[in-house]
Design a protein around this motif. Structure first.
Motif, short mmCIF file in Angstrom:
data_model
loop_
_atom_site.label_atom_id
_atom_site.label_comp_id
_atom_site.label_asym_id
_atom_site.label_seq_id
_atom_site.Cartn_x
_atom_site.Cartn_y
_atom_site.Cartn_z
N ALA A 199 0.83 -1.21 0.00
CA ALA A 199 0.00 0.00 0.00
C ALA A 199 0.86 1.26 0.00
N ALA A 200 1.98 1.22 0.69
CA ALA A 200 2.84 2.40 0.79
C ALA A 200 3.35 2.85 -0.57
N ILE A 201 3.57 1.90 -1.47
CA ILE A 201 4.04 2.25 -2.82
C ILE A 201 3.00 3.12 -3.53
N SER A 202 1.72 2.77 -3.39
CA SER A 202 0.66 3.58 -4.02
C SER A 202 0.52 4.94 -3.34
N LEU A 203 0.62 4.95 -2.00
CA LEU A 203 0.53 6.22 -1.29
C LEU A 203 1.65 7.16 -1.72
N LYS A 204 2.84 6.63 -1.88
CA LYS A 204 3.98 7.44 -2.31
C LYS A 204 3.71 8.06 -3.68
N ALA A 205 3.16 7.26 -4.59
CA ALA A 205 2.86 7.77 -5.94
C ALA A 205 1.82 8.89 -5.88
N LEU A 206 0.81 8.74 -5.02
CA LEU A 206 -0.22 9.77 -4.91
C LEU A 206 0.33 11.04 -4.27
N ILE A 207 1.19 10.88 -3.27
CA ILE A 207 1.81 12.04 -2.63
C ILE A 207 2.62 12.84 -3.67
N GLU A 208 3.40 12.11 -4.47
CA GLU A 208 4.29 12.76 -5.44
C GLU A 208 3.52 13.42 -6.58
N GLN A 209 2.31 12.95 -6.84
CA GLN A 209 1.56 13.46 -8.00
C GLN A 209 0.28 14.20 -7.61
N GLN A 210 0.25 14.75 -6.40
CA GLN A 210 -0.94 15.48 -5.97
C GLN A 210 -1.25 16.65 -6.90
N ASN A 211 -0.23 17.39 -7.31
CA ASN A 211 -0.47 18.54 -8.18
C ASN A 211 -0.99 18.11 -9.55
N GLU A 212 -0.33 17.10 -10.15
CA GLU A 212 -0.72 16.63 -11.47
C GLU A 212 -2.14 16.06 -11.46
N LEU A 213 -2.51 15.40 -10.36
CA LEU A 213 -3.83 14.78 -10.27
C LEU A 213 -4.89 15.74 -9.73
N ASN A 214 -4.44 16.89 -9.29
CA ASN A 214 -5.34 17.88 -8.70
C ASN A 214 -6.08 17.31 -7.48
N ILE A 215 -5.31 16.67 -6.61
CA ILE A 215 -5.88 16.08 -5.39
C ILE A 215 -5.13 16.61 -4.17
N GLU A 216 -5.78 16.45 -3.04
CA GLU A 216 -5.14 16.73 -1.75
C GLU A 216 -5.40 15.53 -0.84
N ILE A 217 -4.34 14.91 -0.37
CA ILE A 217 -4.49 13.79 0.56
C ILE A 217 -4.73 14.38 1.94
N VAL A 218 -5.98 14.28 2.41
CA VAL A 218 -6.37 14.97 3.64
C VAL A 218 -6.16 14.11 4.88
#
Length: 348
Positions: A22-41
């Motif tokens: 799971a951590a591998i996916s979380l890392k990818a989302l953290i790194e691409q928050q701007n590109e994906l226009n998301i905020e991990i709250v």
């Protein structure tokens, strides 16, 4: 999801997971928050567990990564509304006002009340091509079954066990020498790529979602240590898959009989073997060590079918009780194993 990078319109994402997968996916989302226009709250993970020889309380890989990036961490024991703690956990979740929740090997049951809290629901990163291998151990089971292919499914979670509609699938051809360890790492990377792809345009993927064919479903039950014991009456192909599918956990093992019969058989871990040589057959009793060579230890196994001769397996790495792992060459130069020795079932 929106591709507008205005921070005021960012989609609010909660991530729920526990192990390294799971951590591998979380890392990818953290790194691409701007590109994906998301905020991990917020990040949800299992409570800290005792681990290692010192049995110290240890944070999960997901929690460790979340803390490194200053993300809020929640570790509820339950979401059941029948208990006060579960109600409180639901309220906390709702207060984050999530648009979507991404779940990967979280390890906690999410009731419908939780699944319906985010605007876009909950997405699961599952390490198989659903509906094959629903459940806890899809990577192990694919190898043990001798599957030629596996992959990642991004699924819209519902109240069933991995029964939700499929949003995205990516396949992978399993290599002949694949172990659970190597396949886990590939699936973790593929899972990260898949969830990033889906979050680029979640409404589109949800519109195109496909229902699973329940008639094709198989279930990947959690492995027990007992499943690691080798039954030498099985074919060499079966045992070779078992060794790869059990590596590194829970591990394949057998018992070495005392040639003199003066002591109980001793446990031996079987860490690696070569691919099966189909042309090499034997009439020797299964479990018998045919030869101890520098390149491999040849062991007699059972038949492929009633009409065939016995098969053979070449072991390349073992670990004897109380010792470090040794290669076939080290065994050949040592005194732990001789031609004619016998691997047997666990002593009763």
């Amino acid at each position: 999801m929106s591709t507008n990078n205005n921070s005021s319109t960012r989609q609010r994402v909660i991530f729920a997971g526990t192990p390294e997968f799971a951590a591998i996916s979380l890392k990818a989302l953290i790194e691409q928050q701007n590109e994906l226009n998301i905020e991990i709250v917020a990040v949800y993970t299992q409570p800290d567990r005792k681990a290692g020889r010192g049995q110290k309380l240890t944070a999960s890989p997901v929690k460790q990564l979340a803390l490194e990036h200053n993300l809020p961490v929640e570790q509820p024991l339950t979401f059941k509304k029948s208990v006060e703690e579960g109600l409180a956990a639901r309220e906390t979740l709702a207060n984050y006002k999530p648009d979507v929740m991404v779940v990967a090997a979280y390890g906690l049951i999410l009731p419908m009340g939780v699944l319906e809290t985010p605007t876009y629901g909950c997405l699961n990163i599952h390490a198989s091509l659903l509906p094959r291998w629903r459940g806890a151990a899809p990577i192990h089971r694919a190898l043990l079954a001798g599957d030629a292919q596996t992959g990642i499914t991004i699924m819209q979670m519902d109240k069933g066990l991995d029964t939700g509609d499929m949003l995205y699938k990516a396949s992978y051809d399993i290599a002949a020498d694949e172990t659970t360890e190597s396949l886990h790492d590939k699936m973790a990377d593929m899972g990260a790529d898949a969830i990033v792809e889906v979050l680029k345009d979640l409404p589109k993927y949800q519109t195109q979602a496909q229902k699973q064919d329940d008639s094709l479903a198989t279930y990947a039950e959690k492995l027990s240590k007992a499943e690691g014991e080798i039954d030498w009456t099985q074919s060499a192909a079966h045992i070779e898959r078992q060794i790869r599918g059990m590596h590194p956990y829970p591990g394949a093992y057998t018992f070495l009989a005392d040639p003199e019969g003066n002591s109980e058989p001793k446990r031996v871990k079987v860490l690696a073997a070569l691919p099966v040589n189909a042309s090499q057959t034997t009439v020797v009793e299964p479990g018998t060590v045919i030869s101890v060579g520098k390149n491999a230890i040849l062991v007699a196994c059972g038949k492929e079918d009633a009409e065939a001769e016995g098969t053979t397996l070449r072991l390349t790495k073992l670990q004897f009780a109380g010792s470090k792992p040794v290669t076939a060459e080290q065994v050949c130069h040592g005194s732990q194993l001789d031609d004619g020795d016998k691997f047997v079932a666990a002593p009763e």
